[in-house]
Write an enzyme that holds these catalytic residues in place. Structure first.
Site, PDB file in Angstrom:
ATOM      1  N   GLU A  43       5.059  26.452  32.279  1.00 13.96           N
ATOM      2  CA  GLU A  43       5.051  27.769  31.768  1.00 13.96           C
ATOM      3  C   GLU A  43       3.891  28.735  32.443  1.00 13.96           C
ATOM      4  O   GLU A  43       3.892  29.863  32.475  1.00 13.96           O
ATOM      5  CB  GLU A  43       4.439  28.019  30.396  1.00 13.96           C
ATOM      6  CG  GLU A  43       4.689  29.272  29.777  1.00 13.96           C
ATOM      7  CD  GLU A  43       4.350  29.249  28.210  1.00 13.96           C
ATOM      8  OE1 GLU A  43       4.150  30.480  27.535  1.00 13.96           O
ATOM      9  OE2 GLU A  43       4.328  28.037  27.533  1.00 13.96           O
TER      10      GLU A  43
ATOM     11  N   ARG B 190      16.580  36.021  22.286  1.00 17.91           N
ATOM     12  CA  ARG B 190      15.459  36.377  21.473  1.00 17.91           C
ATOM     13  C   ARG B 190      14.743  37.783  21.625  1.00 17.91           C
ATOM     14  O   ARG B 190      14.293  38.163  20.578  1.00 17.91           O
ATOM     15  CB  ARG B 190      14.131  35.337  21.863  1.00 17.91           C
ATOM     16  CG  ARG B 190      14.588  33.818  21.417  1.00 17.91           C
ATOM     17  CD  ARG B 190      13.494  32.863  21.915  1.00 17.91           C
ATOM     18  NE  ARG B 190      14.009  31.578  21.658  1.00 17.91           N
ATOM     19  CZ  ARG B 190      13.530  30.247  21.838  1.00 17.91           C
ATOM     20  NH1 ARG B 190      12.411  30.507  22.736  1.00 17.91           N
ATOM     21  NH2 ARG B 190      13.749  29.274  21.486  1.00 17.91           N
TER      22      ARG B 190
ATOM     23  N   SER C  78       3.021  21.060  24.643  1.00 22.09           N
ATOM     24  CA  SER C  78       4.239  20.517  24.799  1.00 22.09           C
ATOM     25  C   SER C  78       4.682  19.820  23.480  1.00 22.09           C
ATOM     26  O   SER C  78       5.878  19.699  23.161  1.00 22.09           O
ATOM     27  CB  SER C  78       4.504  19.863  25.935  1.00 22.09           C
ATOM     28  OG  SER C  78       4.215  20.465  27.017  1.00 22.09           O
TER      29      SER C  78
ATOM     30  N   ALA D  33       5.308  19.493  32.137  1.00 21.54           N
ATOM     31  CA  ALA D  33       5.038  19.571  33.591  1.00 21.54           C
ATOM     32  C   ALA D  33       4.027  18.607  34.383  1.00 21.54           C
ATOM     33  O   ALA D  33       4.783  18.302  35.407  1.00 21.54           O
ATOM     34  CB  ALA D  33       5.015  20.998  33.977  1.00 21.54           C
TER      35      ALA D  33
ATOM     36  N   GLY E  57      13.028  22.779  18.950  1.00 23.02           N
ATOM     37  CA  GLY E  57      14.269  22.825  19.006  1.00 23.02           C
ATOM     38  C   GLY E  57      15.122  22.036  19.747  1.00 23.02           C
ATOM     39  O   GLY E  57      15.968  21.408  19.375  1.00 23.02           O
TER      40      GLY E  57
ATOM     41  N   GLY F  35       0.799  18.370  30.113  1.00 19.91           N
ATOM     42  CA  GLY F  35       1.899  18.154  29.374  1.00 19.91           C
ATOM     43  C   GLY F  35       3.097  18.006  30.033  1.00 19.91           C
ATOM     44  O   GLY F  35       3.300  17.076  30.907  1.00 19.91           O
TER      45      GLY F  35
ATOM     46  N   LEU G  96       4.294  20.448  20.471  1.00 24.04           N
ATOM     47  CA  LEU G  96       4.578  21.718  19.502  1.00 24.04           C
ATOM     48  C   LEU G  96       6.416  22.104  19.616  1.00 24.04           C
ATOM     49  O   LEU G  96       6.718  22.620  18.645  1.00 24.04           O
ATOM     50  CB  LEU G  96       3.855  22.815  19.466  1.00 24.04           C
ATOM     51  CG  LEU G  96       2.289  22.744  19.537  1.00 24.04           C
ATOM     52  CD1 LEU G  96       1.460  24.195  19.601  1.00 24.04           C
ATOM     53  CD2 LEU G  96       1.878  22.009  18.122  1.00 24.04           C
TER      54      LEU G  96
END
Length: 537
Positions: free
Chosen positions: A382, A295, A51, A23, A56, A21, A53
């Site tokens: 992540e 959040r 990644s 990273a 924003g 992904g 997906l």
């Protein structure tokens, strides 16, 4: 095989990257730019990585909107949102490199939204400045497309070997007294053949989605088995209790679908019916940032609102005031997703939303160079615990993955081991975990690690997992249970509320707990606090 470099298990100086992904691609590209060959090993090709997906945007203090933004302000917002659990030096470096990373992406063809030639920035939660660069509502997809093309340049030169459809099996070590990472063993999913590769390793395999069946916005292909394997091999993890619930998701088969924070950044408003009338609770309680609070705060307020006896049983996201231009130029994909999955037009009707697990702030414990506690082993993206502390700012995940991959590659480039001689590794476990066991683990974790937690529930879930250990399980099941226990024990250990970790029985923040939790396995799960910023050996 779409590469020029021969795959050789004993070839010196080749770095093994697990995950393709953001990273993983970042690590590969930066190693290749330094003329260091690598293997890019992944279960799925990059085009299907999680990644893709991301929607924003990516944060960086470009200040193209004339708001006098700065890297210092970006750093301050990140540390504050994370409740000061993240390493300030690491966060400062992340924020300082962010504009350069966005300009690099722009240079390789990412079609960021622009106005009069300047990259446009949008508001994102927890930040007072517009600093999130975006490409409509498909930022992850276009970033990945550009990086895949960039990586192919180095594949054509033989500096990157792409091994899609290969699953990580185990780390290989050298040295008996002080083990060092000396390589990896992987399985070709097409042939079932096992391959052993010598060389340093960068882990980029993503978060712990597979431990929370049906409740995450991440890919269902991420089982969590790789994390469980390295934890069982002694790799240290941190902040496992810090799980981010995104306030606006909708249910789809097998997982949650994200309704991007970009919708609120463009003017979307959350409400619940109170005594039959819409109550815009975030705007009333937090007049400065309103629907753009971090959040963890919004998810918690939704939790409380849904338990108010005067309120209805559903929170809605109201996007009906957004202009046609915003829908066309900034959120077209989001509108299409909602129409597809819910059969309603969000420009005309409010969206029923619920919190869903979106990101794991906790993961493999790394230092500022992305080194783990095992020499020659790095982690980025992540799967590691680094920049986000107790709560991640929207727009910092893609940035953290790209910068983390870069930081790991650049440090490793200056510290390549001359020779590595792997000892015989453990036999690869080809048993599959029983789906019933996986589901039981997931249900126990979800029951105890929700938006609100308490000691009794955490203790009960631990006892149930310990009971599972007493049953006849295969090694893969044991590893999953141990990592699940580490999550629960980390949450029980932190007897306070901070960021995404809200304890009903300890609702206040206690500065004595302003430390990262560290989980380690040496036959038993052990939890402690890091009281200083340790580095790997």
């Amino acid at each position: 095989m779409e590469c020029a470099l021969e795959v050789n298990a004993t070839q010196a100086g080749v770095v093994n990257i697990i995950g393709a992904g953001l990273a993983g691609l970042s690590s590969a590209i930066h190693l290749a730019r330094l003329e260091i060959p690598c293997r890019l090993i992944s279960v799925q090709p990059s085009e299907r990585a999680q990644s893709v997906l991301a929607e924003g945007g990516i944060n960086g203090a470009l200040d193209t909107m004339g708001e006098q933004d700065s890297a210092e302000a970006h750093c301050a917002d990140t540390l504050r949102a994370g409740c000061y659990l993240a390493d300030p030096a690491a966060v400062r470096s992340l924020a300082e490199h962010a504009p350069e990373i966005i300009r690099f992406l722009d240079g390789i063809g990412v079609p960021f939204n622009r106005k009069d030639g300047a990259i446009q920035l949008r508001n994102f939660g927890g930040q007072k400045k517009k600093r999130t660069a975006y490409a409509k509502s498909s930022t992850g997809k276009v970033l990945m497309s550009a990086l895949i093309d960039e990586c192919r340049k180095y594949e054509s030169r033989g500096l990157v070997v792409r091994l899609s459809h290969h699953a990580f099996s185990t780390l290989l070590f050298s040295g008996a007294e002080k083990p060092e990472c000396a390589g990896v063993r992987v399985e070709d999913l097409y042939t079932g053949k096992e391959l052993g590769f010598t060389g340093p390793v960068i882990l980029c395999f993503g978060g712990l989605n597979g431990f929370f069946s049906g409740m995450t916005t991440g890919t269902t292909a991420n089982t969590g088995d790789a994390a469980a394997q390295v934890f069982a091999q002694g790799v240290r993890f941190g902040n496992l209790e810090m799980i981010q619930y995104h306030p606006t998701t909708i249910g789809i088969p097998g997982k949650r679908c994200l309704i991007s924070e970009a919708a609120r950044g463009e003017g979307g408003r959350l409400y619940i019916l109170r005594n039959g009338e819409p109550w815009y609770f975030m705007e009333e309680k937090y007049p400065e940032l309103g629907n753009l609070m971090p959040r963890d705060v919004i998810s918690r307020e939704m939790y409380f609102a849904l338990r108010d006896p005067n309120c209805g049983g559903q929170v809605f996201l109201d996007l009906r005031e957004l202009s046609g231009e915003i829908w066309k130029k900034r959120l077209p994909d989001l509108r299409g997703e909602v129409k597809h999955y819910l059969g309603l037009d969000p420009a005309k009707a409010p969206i029923p939303v619920e919190p869903g697990i979106h990101y794991f702030m906790g993961g493999i414990d790394v230092d500022v160079f992305h080194r783990t506690n095992v020499r020659n082993l790095y982690a980025a993206g992540e799967c590691c615990c680094q920049y986000h502390g107790a709560n991640r700012l929207g727009g910092n995940s893609m940035l953290g993955a790209l910068y983390g991959g870069q930081a790991a590659a650049e440090h490793l480039a200056g510290h390549l081991p001359e020779t590595l001689e792997p000892l015989p590794g453990p036999q690869t476990d080809h048993d599959c975990a029983d789906p019933k066991i996986i589901l039981q683990i997931s249900e126990l974790l979800l029951s105890a690690l929700g938006i609100a937690r308490d000691g009794n529930t955490l203790q009960s879930a631990q006892k149930s997992l310990e009971y599972l250990l007493e049953r006849t399980c295969n090694e893969r099941e044991y590893r999953r249970i141990y990592l699940a226990l580490a999550m629960l024990q980390s949450a029980a250990f932190r007897e306070e509320s901070r960021g995404a970790h809200f304890r009903v029985d300890f609702p206040g923040t206690n500065e004595e707990y302003r430390h990262q939790t560290v989980a380690h396995f040496d036959g038993l799960v052990k939890i402690a606090y890091r009281t200083s910023l340790e580095t790997a050996p």
